[in-house]
Design an enzyme around this catalytic site. Structure first.
Site, PDB file in Angstrom:
ATOM      1  N   TYR A 148      12.741   9.980  16.992  1.00  0.00           N
ATOM      2  CA  TYR A 148      13.367   8.651  16.880  1.00  0.00           C
ATOM      3  C   TYR A 148      14.888   8.772  16.972  1.00  0.00           C
ATOM      4  O   TYR A 148      15.544   8.055  17.739  1.00  0.00           O
ATOM      5  CB  TYR A 148      12.945   8.056  15.538  1.00  0.00           C
ATOM      6  CG  TYR A 148      13.545   6.723  15.168  1.00  0.00           C
ATOM      7  CD1 TYR A 148      13.193   5.560  15.851  1.00  0.00           C
ATOM      8  CD2 TYR A 148      14.442   6.622  14.108  1.00  0.00           C
ATOM      9  CE1 TYR A 148      13.731   4.330  15.478  1.00  0.00           C
ATOM     10  CE2 TYR A 148      14.972   5.397  13.733  1.00  0.00           C
ATOM     11  CZ  TYR A 148      14.615   4.253  14.427  1.00  0.00           C
ATOM     12  OH  TYR A 148      15.142   3.043  14.061  1.00  0.00           O
TER      13      TYR A 148
HETATM   14  N1  LIG Z   1      13.888  -2.188  10.007  1.00  0.00           N
HETATM   15  C1  LIG Z   1      14.961  -1.411   9.780  1.00  0.00           C
HETATM   16  O1  LIG Z   1      15.467  -1.321   8.659  1.00  0.00           O
HETATM   17  C2  LIG Z   1      15.595  -0.649  10.929  1.00  0.00           C
HETATM   18  C3  LIG Z   1      16.528   0.360  10.647  1.00  0.00           C
HETATM   19  C4  LIG Z   1      17.170   0.988  11.699  1.00  0.00           C
HETATM   20  C5  LIG Z   1      16.891   0.628  13.000  1.00  0.00           C
HETATM   21  N2  LIG Z   1      15.944  -0.316  13.253  1.00  0.00           N
HETATM   22  C6  LIG Z   1      15.687  -0.680  14.658  1.00  0.00           C
HETATM   23  O2  LIG Z   1      15.663  -2.105  14.780  1.00  0.00           O
HETATM   24  C7  LIG Z   1      14.721  -2.471  15.807  1.00  0.00           C
HETATM   25  C8  LIG Z   1      13.652  -3.403  15.237  1.00  0.00           C
HETATM   26  O3  LIG Z   1      13.054  -2.779  14.144  1.00  0.00           O
HETATM   27  P1  LIG Z   1      11.849  -3.462  13.304  1.00  0.00           P
HETATM   28  O4  LIG Z   1      11.833  -2.754  11.994  1.00  0.00           O
HETATM   29  O5  LIG Z   1      11.964  -4.931  13.363  1.00  0.00           O
HETATM   30  O6  LIG Z   1      10.587  -2.984  14.164  1.00  0.00           O
HETATM   31  P2  LIG Z   1       9.060  -3.477  14.035  1.00  0.00           P
HETATM   32  O7  LIG Z   1       8.267  -2.230  14.197  1.00  0.00           O
HETATM   33  O8  LIG Z   1       8.869  -4.290  12.781  1.00  0.00           O
HETATM   34  O9  LIG Z   1       8.879  -4.443  15.279  1.00  0.00           O
HETATM   35  C9  LIG Z   1       8.928  -3.928  16.560  1.00  0.00           C
HETATM   36  C10 LIG Z   1       8.314  -4.914  17.550  1.00  0.00           C
HETATM   37  O10 LIG Z   1       8.302  -4.228  18.806  1.00  0.00           O
HETATM   38  C11 LIG Z   1       7.005  -4.381  19.383  1.00  0.00           C
HETATM   39  N3  LIG Z   1       6.716  -3.244  20.255  1.00  0.00           N
HETATM   40  C12 LIG Z   1       6.430  -1.970  19.886  1.00  0.00           C
HETATM   41  N4  LIG Z   1       6.197  -1.209  20.983  1.00  0.00           N
HETATM   42  C13 LIG Z   1       6.335  -2.040  22.062  1.00  0.00           C
HETATM   43  C14 LIG Z   1       6.208  -1.852  23.466  1.00  0.00           C
HETATM   44  N5  LIG Z   1       5.892  -0.671  23.995  1.00  0.00           N
HETATM   45  N6  LIG Z   1       6.402  -2.929  24.279  1.00  0.00           N
HETATM   46  C15 LIG Z   1       6.701  -4.139  23.745  1.00  0.00           C
HETATM   47  N7  LIG Z   1       6.852  -4.369  22.435  1.00  0.00           N
HETATM   48  C16 LIG Z   1       6.665  -3.329  21.594  1.00  0.00           C
HETATM   49  C17 LIG Z   1       6.040  -4.487  18.213  1.00  0.00           C
HETATM   50  O11 LIG Z   1       4.814  -5.118  18.603  1.00  0.00           O
HETATM   51  C18 LIG Z   1       6.861  -5.312  17.224  1.00  0.00           C
HETATM   52  O12 LIG Z   1       6.674  -6.703  17.437  1.00  0.00           O
HETATM   53  C19 LIG Z   1      14.155  -1.151  16.338  1.00  0.00           C
HETATM   54  O13 LIG Z   1      14.929  -0.722  17.444  1.00  0.00           O
HETATM   55  C20 LIG Z   1      14.347  -0.197  15.174  1.00  0.00           C
HETATM   56  O14 LIG Z   1      14.368   1.139  15.561  1.00  0.00           O
HETATM   57  C21 LIG Z   1      15.290  -0.957  12.252  1.00  0.00           C
END
Ligand SMILES: NC(=O)c1ccc[n+]([C@@H]2O[C@H](COP(=O)([O-])OP(=O)(O)OC[C@H]3O[C@@H](n4cnc5c(N)ncnc54)[C@H](O)[C@@H]3O)[C@@H](O)[C@H]2O)c1
Length: 245
Positions: A148
């Site tokens: 990641y």
């Molecule tokens: N939640 C956090 O605290 C956090 C921290 C650091 C970074 N991030 C980053 O923020 C972004 C969103 O995070 P999140 O926690 O909301 O993620 P999540 O996992 O809750 O949601 C991700 C969404 O992406 C979709 N998805 C996954 N694979 C896919 C694919 N191949 N094609 C199309 N859609 C796809 C899923 O169905 C889901 O709706 C990501 O880039 C994550 O790495 C999140």
């Protein structure tokens, strides 16, 4: 942001869902792209005038091209792209198998690259903006996050190069590193309240962010003309957890 239109990848859940609905609330017309069709259709039904949904795997180049074509045919133009979706598995470095590396790089790095390339001709016409996603876990080298973290830092490197190369095209590219209490994290918090408190205590602002109120507005700012003099930057929307210098 009534003159704006945007594509949000991974818009069906979590932070992407919050970004999609917050942009729509501000008047932007949004195409959310996600593999989760059921959640995506429910999202579009919330505000059919402003939110459209396309089912697709963002790691595939043809999905990126189809999404840009769909956004332009539906809205008439594209002014913003938010590369939010990223799937990965957390394991110790030595246990990560080739398919673990592929999942993270295909959805995170390749997905971002595919959508940036597909959107470039349209963003050129509108002098649009791109928001990509990084992570504090990558900046800080959090254990069990090698696949990641490597993909996230590749996204930041790509974003800086594109910010330089596409500046003369009038296209801005910035990165957001969020920390947010999504539905998934909220379930985990209920099961492990002590662990949550421990993590929250390390955040200067004392809590994980609200996707709608704390993260989505930062993305909206980076898509808007209010940030017209910013490109190639990484913004931490993480309660002060990581302070960049
Ligand atoms: N939640 C956090 O605290 C956090 C921290 C650091 C970074 N991030 C980053 O923020 C972004 C969103 O995070 P999140 O926690 O909301 O993620 P999540 O996992 O809750 O949601 C991700 C969404 O992406 C979709 N998805 C996954 N694979 C896919 C694919 N191949 N094609 C199309 N859609 C796809 C899923 O169905 C889901 O709706 C990501 O880039 C994550 O790495 C999140």
């Amino acid at each position: 942001m009534k003159d704006h239109t945007a594509i949000v990848t991974g818009g069906a859940a979590g932070i992407g869902h919050a970004i999609t609905t917050e942009l729509a609330r501000r008047g932007t017309r949004v195409l959310a792209v996600d593999i989760d069709a059921e959640a995506g259709k429910a999202l579009a039904a919330m505000d059919p005038d402003r939110i459209a949904f396309m089912e697709g795997d963002i790691s595939k180049e043809e999905v990126a091209r189809a999404a840009v074509a769909r956004a332009v045919s539906t809205f008439g133009k594209l002014t913003g792209l938010v590369n939010n979706a990223h799937a990965s598995r957390q394991k110790p470095l030595l246990e990560l198998a080739p398919d673990d590396w592929a999942l993270s790089f295909d959805t995170g790095f390749r997905g971002t690259l595919n959508f940036m390339k597909a959107a470039h001709p349209e963003l050129l016409k509108t002098e649009g903006a791109i928001v990509n996603f990084g992570s504090g876990a990558a900046l800080n080298g959090q254990p069990n996050q090698a696949a990641y973290a490597a993909a996230k830092e590749a996204i930041r490197g790509l974003s800086r190069v594109a910010a330089n190369e596409w500046a003369t095209d009038g296209i801005r590219i910035n990165v957001v590193c969020p920390l947010a209490l999504t539905e998934g994290v909220a379930k985990w918090k209920e099961a492990h309240p002590d662990q949550y408190d421990e993590i929250a205590a390390k955040v200067p602002l004392g809590r994980l962010g609200d996707p709608q109120k704390d993260i989505a507005p930062v993305v909206a700012f980076l898509l808007s003309d209010d940030s017209r003099y910013m490109t190639g930057q990484t913004l931490m929307a993480d309660g002060g957890g990581t302070m960049l210098r």
